[in-house]
Design a protein around this motif. Sequence first.
Motif, short mmCIF file in Angstrom:
data_model
loop_
_atom_site.label_atom_id
_atom_site.label_comp_id
_atom_site.label_asym_id
_atom_site.label_seq_id
_atom_site.Cartn_x
_atom_site.Cartn_y
_atom_site.Cartn_z
N GLU A 152 0.29 -8.57 10.80
CA GLU A 152 -0.71 -8.93 11.54
C GLU A 152 -1.04 -8.26 12.77
OE1 GLU A 152 0.01 -13.24 12.16
OE2 GLU A 152 -0.26 -13.55 10.19
N ASP A 153 -0.13 -7.24 13.25
CA ASP A 153 -0.19 -6.62 14.62
C ASP A 153 -0.41 -5.03 14.41
OD1 ASP A 153 2.16 -5.93 13.22
OD2 ASP A 153 3.45 -6.15 15.17
N ASP A 154 -0.85 -4.83 13.30
CA ASP A 154 -1.11 -3.40 12.96
C ASP A 154 -2.74 -3.07 12.67
OD1 ASP A 154 -1.56 -0.76 11.74
OD2 ASP A 154 0.62 -0.73 11.58
N ALA A 155 -3.36 -2.65 13.84
CA ALA A 155 -4.88 -2.34 13.64
C ALA A 155 -4.97 -1.26 12.78
CB ALA A 155 -5.46 -1.79 15.22
N VAL A 156 -4.36 -0.19 12.54
CA VAL A 156 -4.44 1.13 11.40
C VAL A 156 -4.56 0.19 10.06
CG1 VAL A 156 -3.91 2.85 10.23
CG2 VAL A 156 -3.61 2.68 13.02
N LEU A 157 -3.59 -0.55 9.83
CA LEU A 157 -3.48 -1.33 8.67
C LEU A 157 -4.94 -2.09 8.41
CD1 LEU A 157 -2.21 -1.75 5.81
CD2 LEU A 157 -0.64 -3.33 7.08
N ALA A 158 -5.05 -2.89 9.26
CA ALA A 158 -6.40 -3.95 9.37
C ALA A 158 -7.68 -3.16 9.09
CB ALA A 158 -6.39 -4.46 10.66
N LEU A 159 -7.70 -1.91 9.79
CA LEU A 159 -8.81 -1.04 9.52
C LEU A 159 -9.06 -0.77 8.13
CD1 LEU A 159 -9.04 1.05 12.78
CD2 LEU A 159 -11.03 -0.60 11.89
N ASN A 160 -8.12 -0.51 7.91
CA ASN A 160 -7.82 0.13 6.10
C ASN A 160 -8.30 -0.77 5.24
OD1 ASN A 160 -6.66 0.79 3.43
ND2 ASN A 160 -6.67 2.66 4.35
N THR A 161 -7.92 -1.99 5.31
CA THR A 161 -8.09 -3.19 4.57
C THR A 161 -9.71 -3.72 4.67
OG1 THR A 161 -5.93 -4.14 4.69
CG2 THR A 161 -7.80 -5.70 4.09
N ALA A 162 -9.95 -3.61 5.97
CA ALA A 162 -11.58 -3.79 5.96
C ALA A 162 -12.62 -2.45 5.24
CB ALA A 162 -11.72 -4.00 7.47
N LEU A 163 -11.93 -1.36 5.42
CA LEU A 163 -12.89 -0.60 5.11
C LEU A 163 -12.61 0.30 3.90
CD1 LEU A 163 -13.63 1.12 8.81
CD2 LEU A 163 -15.50 0.23 7.06
N MET A 164 -11.33 0.23 3.31
CA MET A 164 -11.20 0.98 1.97
C MET A 164 -12.14 1.17 0.95
SD MET A 164 -8.66 -2.38 0.21
CE MET A 164 -9.32 -3.83 0.05
N THR A 165 -12.37 2.16 0.51
CA THR A 165 -13.36 2.66 -0.12
C THR A 165 -12.99 3.04 -1.44
OG1 THR A 165 -13.45 4.75 0.64
CG2 THR A 165 -15.17 3.20 1.50
N GLY A 166 -11.76 3.60 -1.74
CA GLY A 166 -11.23 4.18 -2.98
C GLY A 166 -9.56 4.14 -3.07
N GLY A 167 -8.97 4.75 -4.04
CA GLY A 167 -7.87 4.69 -4.23
C GLY A 167 -7.36 4.55 -5.90
N VAL A 168 -5.98 4.35 -5.78
CA VAL A 168 -5.56 4.24 -7.22
C VAL A 168 -4.85 2.80 -7.18
CG1 VAL A 168 -3.64 4.99 -8.79
CG2 VAL A 168 -5.13 6.60 -7.62
N ALA A 169 -5.03 2.13 -8.33
CA ALA A 169 -4.19 0.86 -8.68
C ALA A 169 -3.61 1.08 -9.82
CB ALA A 169 -5.27 -0.04 -8.80
N LEU A 170 -2.18 0.88 -9.80
CA LEU A 170 -1.07 1.35 -10.94
C LEU A 170 -0.35 0.15 -11.05
CD1 LEU A 170 0.18 3.59 -12.52
CD2 LEU A 170 1.50 4.25 -10.56
N ARG A 171 -0.03 -0.11 -12.48
CA ARG A 171 0.93 -1.25 -12.78
C ARG A 171 1.99 -0.65 -13.76
NH1 ARG A 171 2.04 -5.26 -16.77
NH2 ARG A 171 0.14 -4.47 -17.80
N LEU A 172 3.24 -0.57 -13.43
CA LEU A 172 4.21 -0.15 -14.45
C LEU A 172 4.78 -1.35 -15.11
CD1 LEU A 172 5.83 2.45 -11.89
CD2 LEU A 172 4.11 2.78 -13.45
N PRO A 173 4.68 -1.57 -16.47
CA PRO A 173 4.95 -2.84 -16.96
C PRO A 173 6.53 -2.98 -17.33
CG PRO A 173 3.25 -1.73 -18.27
CD PRO A 173 3.52 -0.92 -17.27
N ARG A 174 6.88 -4.05 -17.44
CA ARG A 174 8.26 -4.30 -17.44
C ARG A 174 9.09 -3.41 -18.42
NH1 ARG A 174 10.78 -10.33 -19.32
NH2 ARG A 174 12.93 -9.57 -19.06
#
Length: 450
Positions: A152-174
């Motif tokens: 809750e105290d990280d402004a850089v992380l908060a900005l990324n969450t607010a403005l994230m526009t792209g990236g990779v979502a990856l799930r490695l199954p069991r």
Amino acid sequence: MDLSVQQFRSKAEQELLDLYAKAENALPGAANPFVAELRKTAIKAYAGLGLPHRRVEAWKYTDLRARLEEVNPLIVALGASVSEAEFERALGKRIAALPAYRLVLVEGELRVDLSDMAGLGEAGAEVGSLAHLLEMPPEWLKEALGQVNPREDDAVLALNTALMTGGVALRLPRGLTLQKPIHIVHLDGTGQPASTFTRNVIVAEEGASATVLESYGTLGMQGLQRNAVTEVKLGDKSAIQHIKLQREATDTIHLNVWTASIAADARYNAFQFSLGAALARNQLYVGFDGEGSATDVSGADLLRGKQHCDTTLIVEHRVPACESRELFKLVLDDEARGIFQGKVVVLPDAQKTDGKQMAQALLLSETAEFDSKPELEIFADDVVCGHGATSGQIDDELLFYLESRGLPEQEARALLIQAFVGEAFAVVENEALQEAFAAASAEWLGAPAE
């Protein structure tokens, strides 16, 4: 939402709020209630925090508020073509040629045409574009996005969450074990100066294991402002080797956050190798949530000119019988400045904790600067913990010894420097990556790479 100007805000602080207000309705997942609420909560947190400055203890060596004078517009993905020759220039030949499942982000957009999505899927992993999945996030993504060691105290992380526009979502199954690394490539573009906010989410289910390399390079853009976050959620008995190579343009501002939560009997090894950017800030938040687990968080920085690289990490031991190791090596030349801030927190229930931390810097000039702040916060009594930091110049006796054996001074110095950083590279399990990093360090030194 009300993002009106407040008198105490700097120009850049207000411009970031304006950037969000302008883009809010067009951001990925804007129509999804879960994503919209996540973004609104994050921008509200940023509005309260502002950009970090030297009066914030964790940022005392890196005054982002002073360094970021103005904010560039959000990057626009123009579908730029990228040849293999451009991959090699951006990443280095060995990294570009690494046998891996390649996932390529150009101008903040995951490019299916440049990525081996099909190969990774055939190997058993579930992978997708974060921008697309935010429209209707699957349950596994909702349980991880913004939930892995939240701060809750990280402004850089908060900005990324607010403005994230792209990236990779990856799930490695069991139980899935990938035989080749996953290589997430981050490239800027060739257009006007811009800002980019990318987010990767990696979920390793019980017993899954993989090596993930993230590399950052440039196609020629000047003045990039990058904010990149990767969240890693490890299930019981899983193992992730998470590696980063950063060789962006020398005028780039590179802000990077990794968060990891480690379940029982799991292992998370993280390694970061920084060569580029004018200003780089690497933040790592690692938390133990299951007993019998281990982490090794290490890295190496090779800096010259007026480069500034700040690595700040927090490892939280919350449960008993876990092990953490941190080793960082910095080589600093000219007026470069390297910073290491490492905090290991051992909470009352985390008995039988074993934690060790070391940062070492080699100063190649009288004007280079190394700042180190290792910390231990221990609230348990049955632990083995220690930390240390050293800095110095090349050992004249060792240099004389090598020269007396016929090596020219420049070659002898390069050999000693490579041996110094080589200890950090040793934690990288993939031999091809070890060799690539050794070659990159040789290139930085001007020595011939084998």
